[in-house]
Design a protein around this motif. Sequence first.
Motif, PDB file in Angstrom:
ATOM      1  N   HIS A 184      -2.070  -6.768 -13.402  1.00 29.74           N
ATOM      2  CA  HIS A 184      -1.562  -7.061 -12.277  1.00 29.74           C
ATOM      3  C   HIS A 184      -2.049  -6.511 -11.280  1.00 29.74           C
ATOM      4  CE1 HIS A 184       1.563  -8.026  -9.602  1.00 29.74           C
ATOM      5  NE2 HIS A 184       2.314  -9.433 -10.295  1.00 29.74           N
ATOM      6  N   PRO A 185      -2.183  -6.904  -9.989  1.00 31.42           N
ATOM      7  CA  PRO A 185      -2.405  -6.791  -8.712  1.00 31.42           C
ATOM      8  C   PRO A 185      -1.466  -5.410  -8.456  1.00 31.42           C
ATOM      9  CG  PRO A 185      -2.097  -9.048  -8.826  1.00 31.42           C
ATOM     10  CD  PRO A 185      -2.218  -8.371  -9.733  1.00 31.42           C
ATOM     11  N   ARG A 186      -0.275  -5.032  -8.224  1.00 27.39           N
ATOM     12  CA  ARG A 186       0.261  -4.268  -7.998  1.00 27.39           C
ATOM     13  C   ARG A 186       0.884  -3.603  -8.884  1.00 27.39           C
ATOM     14  NH1 ARG A 186      -1.565  -5.107  -3.895  1.00 27.39           N
ATOM     15  NH2 ARG A 186      -1.485  -7.388  -2.960  1.00 27.39           N
ATOM     16  N   VAL A 187       0.144  -3.239 -10.146  1.00 21.20           N
ATOM     17  CA  VAL A 187       0.612  -2.540 -10.700  1.00 21.20           C
ATOM     18  C   VAL A 187      -0.238  -1.311 -11.202  1.00 21.20           C
ATOM     19  CG1 VAL A 187       1.355  -1.373 -13.483  1.00 21.20           C
ATOM     20  CG2 VAL A 187       2.145  -3.789 -12.507  1.00 21.20           C
ATOM     21  N   THR A 188      -0.122   0.229 -10.965  1.00 22.39           N
ATOM     22  CA  THR A 188      -1.008   1.444 -10.538  1.00 22.39           C
ATOM     23  C   THR A 188      -0.957   1.981 -11.525  1.00 22.39           C
ATOM     24  OG1 THR A 188      -0.215   1.829  -8.195  1.00 22.39           O
ATOM     25  CG2 THR A 188      -1.590   3.531  -9.819  1.00 22.39           C
ATOM     26  N   ASP A 189      -0.414   1.767 -12.431  1.00 22.56           N
ATOM     27  CA  ASP A 189      -0.100   2.557 -13.739  1.00 22.56           C
ATOM     28  C   ASP A 189       1.053   2.389 -15.219  1.00 22.56           C
ATOM     29  OD1 ASP A 189      -1.032   4.668 -15.416  1.00 22.56           O
ATOM     30  OD2 ASP A 189      -1.218   5.901 -14.815  1.00 22.56           O
ATOM     31  N   THR A 190       0.504   2.564 -16.245  1.00 22.90           N
ATOM     32  CA  THR A 190       2.447   2.451 -17.181  1.00 22.90           C
ATOM     33  C   THR A 190       2.240   3.596 -17.671  1.00 22.90           C
ATOM     34  OG1 THR A 190       0.456   1.895 -19.236  1.00 22.90           O
ATOM     35  CG2 THR A 190       1.020  -0.005 -17.508  1.00 22.90           C
ATOM     36  N   ALA A 191       3.656   3.437 -18.244  1.00 18.99           N
ATOM     37  CA  ALA A 191       4.100   4.820 -18.752  1.00 18.99           C
ATOM     38  C   ALA A 191       4.775   4.515 -20.201  1.00 18.99           C
ATOM     39  CB  ALA A 191       4.629   5.977 -18.420  1.00 18.99           C
ATOM     40  N   GLN A 205       0.616  -1.157  -0.034  1.00 17.88           N
ATOM     41  CA  GLN A 205      -0.068   0.094  -0.243  1.00 17.88           C
ATOM     42  C   GLN A 205       0.812   1.470   0.593  1.00 17.88           C
ATOM     43  OE1 GLN A 205      -3.875  -0.041  -0.518  1.00 17.88           O
ATOM     44  NE2 GLN A 205      -2.948  -2.350  -0.991  1.00 17.88           N
ATOM     45  N   LYS A 206       1.966   0.829   0.218  1.00 22.55           N
ATOM     46  CA  LYS A 206       3.004   2.387   0.027  1.00 22.55           C
ATOM     47  C   LYS A 206       3.529   2.390  -1.306  1.00 22.55           C
ATOM     48  CE  LYS A 206       4.306   1.685   4.901  1.00 22.55           C
ATOM     49  NZ  LYS A 206       5.726   1.023   5.899  1.00 22.55           N
ATOM     50  N   TRP A 207       3.208   1.897  -1.839  1.00 21.66           N
ATOM     51  CA  TRP A 207       3.565   1.986  -3.550  1.00 21.66           C
ATOM     52  C   TRP A 207       3.303   1.862  -4.836  1.00 21.66           C
ATOM     53  CZ3 TRP A 207       8.735   3.644  -3.352  1.00 21.66           C
ATOM     54  CH2 TRP A 207       9.895   2.660  -1.564  1.00 21.66           C
ATOM     55  N   VAL A 208       3.055   3.542  -5.042  1.00 24.80           N
ATOM     56  CA  VAL A 208       2.400   3.021  -6.283  1.00 24.80           C
ATOM     57  C   VAL A 208       3.264   2.654  -7.013  1.00 24.80           C
ATOM     58  CG1 VAL A 208       1.655   4.837  -8.228  1.00 24.80           C
ATOM     59  CG2 VAL A 208       1.127   4.794  -5.770  1.00 24.80           C
ATOM     60  N   ILE A 209       3.103   1.763  -7.694  1.00 23.83           N
ATOM     61  CA  ILE A 209       3.762   1.047  -9.209  1.00 23.83           C
ATOM     62  C   ILE A 209       3.828   1.458 -10.551  1.00 23.83           C
ATOM     63  CG2 ILE A 209       4.960  -0.999 -10.161  1.00 23.83           C
ATOM     64  CD1 ILE A 209       4.933  -2.751  -7.423  1.00 23.83           C
ATOM     65  N   VAL A 210       4.728   1.956 -11.376  1.00 24.58           N
ATOM     66  CA  VAL A 210       3.941   2.600 -13.005  1.00 24.58           C
ATOM     67  C   VAL A 210       5.011   1.211 -13.311  1.00 24.58           C
ATOM     68  CG1 VAL A 210       4.676   3.836 -14.842  1.00 24.58           C
ATOM     69  CG2 VAL A 210       3.556   4.994 -11.925  1.00 24.58           C
ATOM     70  N   MET A 211       4.371   0.702 -14.076  1.00 20.68           N
ATOM     71  CA  MET A 211       5.383  -0.038 -15.406  1.00 20.68           C
ATOM     72  C   MET A 211       5.016   0.733 -16.837  1.00 20.68           C
ATOM     73  SD  MET A 211       5.535  -3.534 -14.910  1.00 20.68           S
ATOM     74  CE  MET A 211       5.813  -4.958 -15.430  1.00 20.68           C
ATOM     75  N   LEU A 212       7.241   0.620 -16.656  1.00 21.86           N
ATOM     76  CA  LEU A 212       7.785   1.283 -18.390  1.00 21.86           C
ATOM     77  C   LEU A 212       7.295   0.297 -19.238  1.00 21.86           C
ATOM     78  CD1 LEU A 212      11.021   2.955 -17.066  1.00 21.86           C
ATOM     79  CD2 LEU A 212       8.326   3.961 -17.074  1.00 21.86           C
ATOM     80  N   THR A 213       7.407   1.035 -20.692  1.00 21.26           N
ATOM     81  CA  THR A 213       6.638   0.407 -22.091  1.00 21.26           C
ATOM     82  C   THR A 213       8.046   0.885 -22.442  1.00 21.26           C
ATOM     83  OG1 THR A 213       4.491   1.235 -22.794  1.00 21.26           O
ATOM     84  CG2 THR A 213       4.846  -1.147 -20.872  1.00 21.26           C
TER      85      THR A 213
END
Length: 132
Positions: A108-115, A86-94
């Motif tokens: 994925h339940p831990r990925v908040t956003d993509t960029a 809950q402490k981390w916003v994970i942004v996956m890079l493509t």
Amino acid sequence: MRSLHSILLVDDDETTNFLNKFFVKQLDPDLEVEIAVNGQEALNYLENLSPDHAGGMIVLDINMPVVNGWEFLNAFESKFPEETHQKWVIVMLTAINSEEAISKALAHPRVTDTAQKPLSDLKFRALINKHF
């Protein structure tokens, strides 16, 4: 709304890390920015944080040696308690703007956003404003 205290950049490309850190520091010179060149280094960094660390944003590349982005996510989910998640916003890079890659990441339940790479100061500002 939570406030942003730190960003963990996880990418095996030194130039990308240098530029991303530069962009973040341009937005907020006081923001803590750490760099890991693969998922294992990122996991080690997170394991060594004090329990009262406020968390922040993890900007995670998909394709890396040693431990890639998907492997990092699976290990992050299994090694750390929900309180840490809950402490981390994970942004996956493509690297490519693919609906398939974006959908897989957001599923994925831990990925908040993509960029999409490359990031810029404007993209970082948009991500920070959206999530913090």
